[in-house]
Design a protein around this motif. Structure first.
Motif, PDB file in Angstrom:
ATOM      1  N   GLU A 394      17.188  15.226  52.245  1.00  0.00           N
ATOM      2  CA  GLU A 394      17.393  14.718  50.888  1.00  0.00           C
ATOM      3  C   GLU A 394      18.399  15.558  50.092  1.00  0.00           C
ATOM      4  N   ASP A 395      19.067  16.484  50.767  1.00  0.00           N
ATOM      5  CA  ASP A 395      20.010  17.383  50.101  1.00  0.00           C
ATOM      6  C   ASP A 395      21.427  17.145  50.624  1.00  0.00           C
ATOM      7  N   GLU A 396      22.382  17.832  50.012  1.00  0.00           N
ATOM      8  CA  GLU A 396      23.753  17.814  50.506  1.00  0.00           C
ATOM      9  C   GLU A 396      24.083  19.215  51.022  1.00  0.00           C
ATOM     10  N   ALA A 397      24.294  19.317  52.314  1.00  0.00           N
ATOM     11  CA  ALA A 397      24.505  20.634  52.926  1.00  0.00           C
ATOM     12  C   ALA A 397      25.134  20.472  54.307  1.00  0.00           C
ATOM     13  N   ILE A 398      25.612  21.595  54.846  1.00  0.00           N
ATOM     14  CA  ILE A 398      26.246  21.607  56.171  1.00  0.00           C
ATOM     15  C   ILE A 398      25.726  22.812  56.950  1.00  0.00           C
ATOM     16  N   LEU A 399      25.415  22.595  58.209  1.00  0.00           N
ATOM     17  CA  LEU A 399      25.163  23.673  59.167  1.00  0.00           C
ATOM     18  C   LEU A 399      26.255  23.594  60.213  1.00  0.00           C
ATOM     19  N   GLU A 400      26.914  24.705  60.471  1.00  0.00           N
ATOM     20  CA  GLU A 400      27.970  24.731  61.487  1.00  0.00           C
ATOM     21  C   GLU A 400      27.792  25.956  62.368  1.00  0.00           C
ATOM     22  N   VAL A 401      27.797  25.729  63.681  1.00  0.00           N
ATOM     23  CA  VAL A 401      27.691  26.809  64.661  1.00  0.00           C
ATOM     24  C   VAL A 401      28.968  26.788  65.487  1.00  0.00           C
ATOM     25  N   THR A 402      29.821  27.786  65.297  1.00  0.00           N
ATOM     26  CA  THR A 402      31.134  27.824  65.939  1.00  0.00           C
ATOM     27  C   THR A 402      31.141  28.827  67.085  1.00  0.00           C
ATOM     28  N   TRP A 403      31.517  28.338  68.268  1.00  0.00           N
ATOM     29  CA  TRP A 403      31.669  29.190  69.451  1.00  0.00           C
ATOM     30  C   TRP A 403      33.155  29.478  69.628  1.00  0.00           C
ATOM     31  N   VAL A 404      33.570  30.690  69.338  1.00  0.00           N
ATOM     32  CA  VAL A 404      34.958  31.101  69.523  1.00  0.00           C
ATOM     33  C   VAL A 404      35.094  31.664  70.934  1.00  0.00           C
ATOM     34  N   HIS A 405      35.962  31.050  71.713  1.00  0.00           N
ATOM     35  CA  HIS A 405      36.120  31.385  73.125  1.00  0.00           C
ATOM     36  C   HIS A 405      36.979  32.648  73.273  1.00  0.00           C
ATOM     37  N   ALA A 406      36.439  33.677  73.882  1.00  0.00           N
ATOM     38  CA  ALA A 406      37.159  34.944  74.083  1.00  0.00           C
ATOM     39  C   ALA A 406      37.060  35.335  75.559  1.00  0.00           C
ATOM     40  N   GLY A 407      36.846  36.609  75.831  1.00  0.00           N
ATOM     41  CA  GLY A 407      36.833  37.061  77.217  1.00  0.00           C
ATOM     42  C   GLY A 407      38.254  37.199  77.746  1.00  0.00           C
ATOM     43  N   GLY A 408      38.441  36.951  79.040  1.00  0.00           N
ATOM     44  CA  GLY A 408      39.776  37.088  79.619  1.00  0.00           C
ATOM     45  C   GLY A 408      40.286  38.502  79.481  1.00  0.00           C
ATOM     46  N   HIS A 409      41.547  38.632  79.041  1.00  0.00           N
ATOM     47  CA  HIS A 409      42.153  39.957  78.926  1.00  0.00           C
ATOM     48  C   HIS A 409      41.529  40.805  77.830  1.00  0.00           C
ATOM     49  N   ALA A 410      40.829  40.180  76.878  1.00  0.00           N
ATOM     50  CA  ALA A 410      40.134  40.970  75.857  1.00  0.00           C
ATOM     51  C   ALA A 410      39.029  41.806  76.483  1.00  0.00           C
ATOM     52  N   SER A 411      38.481  41.341  77.612  1.00  0.00           N
ATOM     53  CA  SER A 411      37.389  42.046  78.282  1.00  0.00           C
ATOM     54  C   SER A 411      37.878  43.107  79.253  1.00  0.00           C
ATOM     55  N   VAL A 412      39.170  43.128  79.519  1.00  0.00           N
ATOM     56  CA  VAL A 412      39.724  44.130  80.433  1.00  0.00           C
ATOM     57  C   VAL A 412      39.737  45.508  79.779  1.00  0.00           C
ATOM     58  N   VAL A 413      39.946  45.530  78.476  1.00  0.00           N
ATOM     59  CA  VAL A 413      39.975  46.785  77.725  1.00  0.00           C
ATOM     60  C   VAL A 413      38.566  47.370  77.666  1.00  0.00           C
ATOM     61  N   GLY A 414      38.449  48.664  77.886  1.00  0.00           N
ATOM     62  CA  GLY A 414      37.143  49.316  77.864  1.00  0.00           C
ATOM     63  C   GLY A 414      36.509  49.293  76.490  1.00  0.00           C
ATOM     64  N   SER A 415      35.188  49.338  76.452  1.00  0.00           N
ATOM     65  CA  SER A 415      34.460  49.241  75.179  1.00  0.00           C
ATOM     66  C   SER A 415      34.699  50.437  74.271  1.00  0.00           C
ATOM     67  N   ASP A 416      35.209  51.551  74.821  1.00  0.00           N
ATOM     68  CA  ASP A 416      35.480  52.729  73.989  1.00  0.00           C
ATOM     69  C   ASP A 416      36.970  53.016  73.843  1.00  0.00           C
ATOM     70  N   GLN A 417      37.828  52.131  74.340  1.00  0.00           N
ATOM     71  CA  GLN A 417      39.270  52.350  74.226  1.00  0.00           C
ATOM     72  C   GLN A 417      39.806  52.000  72.847  1.00  0.00           C
ATOM     73  N   THR A 418      39.090  51.145  72.134  1.00  0.00           N
ATOM     74  CA  THR A 418      39.350  50.895  70.720  1.00  0.00           C
ATOM     75  C   THR A 418      38.000  50.974  70.014  1.00  0.00           C
ATOM     76  N   ALA A 419      38.024  50.902  68.699  1.00  0.00           N
ATOM     77  CA  ALA A 419      36.761  50.983  67.953  1.00  0.00           C
ATOM     78  C   ALA A 419      35.889  49.759  68.171  1.00  0.00           C
ATOM     79  N   PHE A 420      36.482  48.642  68.601  1.00  0.00           N
ATOM     80  CA  PHE A 420      35.704  47.428  68.814  1.00  0.00           C
ATOM     81  C   PHE A 420      34.952  47.520  70.135  1.00  0.00           C
ATOM     82  N   PRO A 421      33.606  47.470  70.129  1.00  0.00           N
ATOM     83  CA  PRO A 421      32.836  47.781  71.329  1.00  0.00           C
ATOM     84  C   PRO A 421      32.451  46.601  72.216  1.00  0.00           C
TER      85      PRO A 421
END
Length: 557
Positions: A394-421
Motif C-alpha cells: 500500500e506504499d510507494e517504494a523500491i527495493l533494488e539488489v544490484t550484483w556488480v560483476h567483478a573478479g577476473g584481473h581484480a582478483s589477481v592482485v593480492g589482498s595486501d598489495q593495496t588497501a582494498f582487501p
C-alpha cells in the motif's frame, strides 16, 4: 526512547555557535581570492543539495570551491589553525551522505575538473591526469572528443560519479575484470595534507618509504582519510575498437528463470565479459512489479559474446539467452562512452539528481563465486523481493539488489598489495531501499536490517562490505571495509595525519583510537537532530534546473 543528555547538548550548542562565528569571519576573508558561499546563496544551495532526504538538513557553515591545489592548501591551513573541520565533496554520490556535513566547511572540488591526456609515440593516449573534482564523464569526454576508439580509462559505470572518490575506494567499472580495480590503474596521486603540504606519491616510490605507504593506502582507503586528493594520474588501457553492450529487463521470475540465474552467476566468464544484474521490486498502492535488469559489456567481437551467452544459459533458458543476444549491439568504444553508459545506468544517474528526492538506505556484501553461496543467495534475494512486495503493497517504494560483476584481473592482485582487501570477491552486491514518506523510515530500516542479517554470513569472512557502497549503520565498519589491512592503515594515518584532523564518518582512525565501531545506528532520528542543532534557516533558492542541464552538457551528454 533514548535519554537526553541536556548538559551535553548545551555544550555542543555552544561549540557550534563559536564555530559559526569563526566560520563567518573566515568566509569573508576567503571570498575574494577563493570562491566561497554562505547559506542562502545559490551556489551554496546547489553544492549542499542532495537527493537523499535523510540528509536534507545537512548544512555546513559555508561552502568553498577552490580552483587550484594552492587554494586547497590555503583552505586547509586556515581551517586547521581555526579549529574547523572540513568535509570533501567530489561527485556527491556517497550512499551514506559522507559528501555532506552539518558542521564545519564543505570543500567542494567542483572547479577542479581538468583532464589532460598524455600521448605516446604513435600520438595515442597512454595516460590521463585528472583534477580532484573531475567526474568520469569528463575523462570519457576527452577520449570521445579525440575519437580514440580502442582506448579506455578504467573508470566508473556512471559518468556523473567523481573520479577521486571512485578510485580512492577501490573502484568497480565495466572493465574491472579485464584491467583490475580502478585503483590498480592509478600511477600517481597529489594530496594536500593536514599540514597544508602538497605531496605527490607514485607507484614507483619505495614501498617502505612514507610516500610508498601513503600510495598503498590511497588505493582502496584514501577517501578523506589522509588529506585532500587534488590530482590523479591513471593509465589509459587498450580495448577493442568496438564494444558489445546492452541492457534489458525480464519479469517472469519463475523456477526456470531462477535456475538460469544460478548458472549465469557461477559460469566461468572470460575477463572480457561483464554481466551486471539488478533485482528490482517496485510497489505503489494497488500496483507492484518485480523484475531483473541485465546490463552487459563485452570487450570483443559480437559473435564471441553470443557464443558465451549460449554456453552460459542457452540450454537452461533459451528464451533468456535469446533476449540477451537480441538486446546487445556492437559499437565503437567512443560511442559506448558517449551515450551507452548513460543509457545503461540511467536510473542510477538520475537518482542522484537533487531534484529527484526520496529517502534511501544502502548496505553491501562481497560474494565469492562458490556454488553453495550463489545458489542460496539467489534464492534469498528472490524471497526478500517477494516479502518487500507483500510488506509494502500500500506504499510507494523500491527495493533494488544490484550484483556488480567483478573478479577476473581484480582478483589477481593480492589482498595486501593495496588497501582494498576483498580481492577474491566476484560479486559486489548492494541493496537499496528507497521510499517517499518519512513515516515509513523506521519500517524501511527494520526491513533492510533483517535482509542484511539474512545475507551477512555469506559475505566474505561473514563481514565484508564495500566502502564505495557505504552502509551508515555498520557496527564494525573497520573490519567490514578494510579487513586485515586496517592496522596497517592506522600506521599510515599516524604518519600522515598524526593529530587526526581528517576525521570522516567511518574513516581510518589513529592506532590507539577505539572509534571504529560505527555509529549508534540512529539514522532515523538524524534529520531531527540536524534540524534542532541549527537556528533559523536562510530562505532557500528555487531548484537550479538550468544548472543541472549545464552540468550534464559539460559532461558531454
Amino acid at each position: 526512547m533514548a535519554s537526553v543528555d541536556i548538559k551535553g547538548a548545551e555544550v555542543e550548542a555552544a561549540e557550534i555557535e563559536a564555530e559559526m562565528e569563526t566560520a563567518d569571519k573566515i568566509v569573508e576573508v576567503f571570498k575574494s581570492p577563493i570562491p566561497s558561499f554562505s547559506p542562502g546563496e545559490l551556489e551554496y544551495e546547489r553544492s549542499v543539495a542532495t537527493a537523499n532526504l535523510l540528509y536534507r538538513f545537512s548544512r555546513p557553515y559555508f561552502v568553498v570551491q577552490p580552483e587550484s591545489p594552492a587554494q586547497v592548501q590555503t583552505i586547509i591551513k586556515t581551517a586547521v589553525s581555526n579549529g574547523l573541520k572540513i568535509t570533501v565533496k567530489n561527485g556527491g554520490h556517497s550512499f551514506a551522505g559522507f559528501s555532506t556535513t552539518d558542521r564545519g566547511i564543505l570543500l567542494d572540488l567542483a572547479r577542479m575538473q581538468d583532464v589532460r591526456l598524455h600521448k605516446g609515440p604513435n600520438d595515442k593516449p597512454v595516460a590521463v591526469t585528472l583534477g580532484g573534482g573531475a567526474q568520469w564523464g569528463h575523462a570519457y569526454k576527452a577520449l570521445v572528443a579525440g575519437r580514440y576508439d580502442g582506448y579506455m580509462v578504467n573508470g566508473g559505470r556512471c559518468p556523473t560519479v567523481g573520479v577521486s572518490g571512485f578510485v580512492l575506494g577501490g573502484g568497480l567499472g565495466p572493465f574491472t575484470r579485464k584491467f583490475g580495480m580502478g585503483c590498480d590503474s592509478l600511477t600517481e596521486a597529489t594530496i594536500v595534507t593536514a599540514k597544508g603540504d602538497l605531496v605527490t606519491v607514485k607507484e614507483t616510490d619505495d614501498k617502505q618509504s612514507n610516500e610508498g605507504k601513503l600510495f598503498w593506502a590511497l588505493r582502496g582507503a584514501g577517501g578523506g582519510n589522509f588529506g585532500v586528493v587534488v590530482e590523479l594520474k591513471m593509465k589509459v588501457q587498450r580495448v577493442h575498437d568496438r564494444i558489445v553492450a546492452g541492457r534489458f529487463t525480464y519479469s517472469q521470475l519463475d523456477e526456470p528463470f531462477m535456475g538460469a540465474m544460478k548458472e549465469l552467476y557461477r559460469f566461468d566468464w572470460p575477463v572480457n565479459a561483464t554481466i551486471d544484474t539488478h533485482w528490482v521490486c517496485e510497489v505503489k498502492p494497488n500496483d507492484a512489479s518485480s523484475y531483473v535488469r541485465f546490463v552487459a559489456y563485452f570487450n570483443g567481437e559480437e559473435r564471441e559474446f553470443r557464443g558465451l551467452i549460449d554456453r552460459a544459459i542457452g540450454n537452461v533458458h533459451p528464451e533468456l539467452a535469446a533476449r540477451m543476444k537480441e538486446r546487445t549491439l556492437s559499437e565503437p568504444s567512443t560511442l559506448f562512452l558517449h551515450e551507452t553508459l548513460v543509457a545503461q545506468w540511467w536510473e542510477e544517474t538520475t537518482r542522484a539528481f537533487p531534484s529527484n528526492k526520496a529517502y534511501s538506505l544502502y548496505t553491501s556484501f562481497v560474494f565469492e563465486k562458490r556454488l553453495e553461496i550463489v545458489n542460496i543467495v539467489a534464492d534469498k534475494v528472490k524471497h526478500w523481493l517477494d516479502k518487500f512486495q507483500s510488506s509494502f503493497s500500500e506504499d510507494e517504494a523500491i527495493l533494488e539488489v544490484t550484483w556488480v560483476h567483478a573478479g577476473g584481473h581484480a582478483s589477481v592482485v593480492g589482498s595486501d598489495q593495496t588497501a582494498f582487501p576483498w580481492r577474491a570477491g566476484t560479486y559486489f552486491t548492494y541493496i537499496m531501499v528507497r521510499w517517499y514518506d518519512k513515516w515509513l523510515s523506521a519500517k524501511m530500516g527494520q526491513f533492510l536490517e533483517a535482509f542484511k542479517s539474512d545475507l551477512r554470513r555469506f559475505s566474505m569472512e561473514s563481514e565484508a562490505a564495500y566502502i564505495n557502497f557505504a552502509d551508515v549503520s555498520l557496527s564494525d565498519y573497520a573490519s567490514a571495509y578494510y579487513g586485515p589491512n586496517y592496522p596497517r592503515l592506522q600506521e599510515v594515518k599516524q604518519i600522515w595525519d598524526m593529530y587526526d584532523y581528517f576525521h570522516p564518518p567511518q574513516g581510518v582512525r589513529l592506532p590507539k583510537s577505539k572509534d571504529s565501531a560505527g555509529n549508534d545506528g540512529d539514522w532515523v532520528d538524524l534529520p531531527r537532530r540536524q534540524w534542532e542543532s541549527r537556528g533559523a534557516f536562510p530562505a532557500r533558492k528555487k531548484a537550479d534546473f538550468a544548472g543541472i542541464i549545464r552540468d550534464l552538457t559539460d559532461l558531454g551528454f
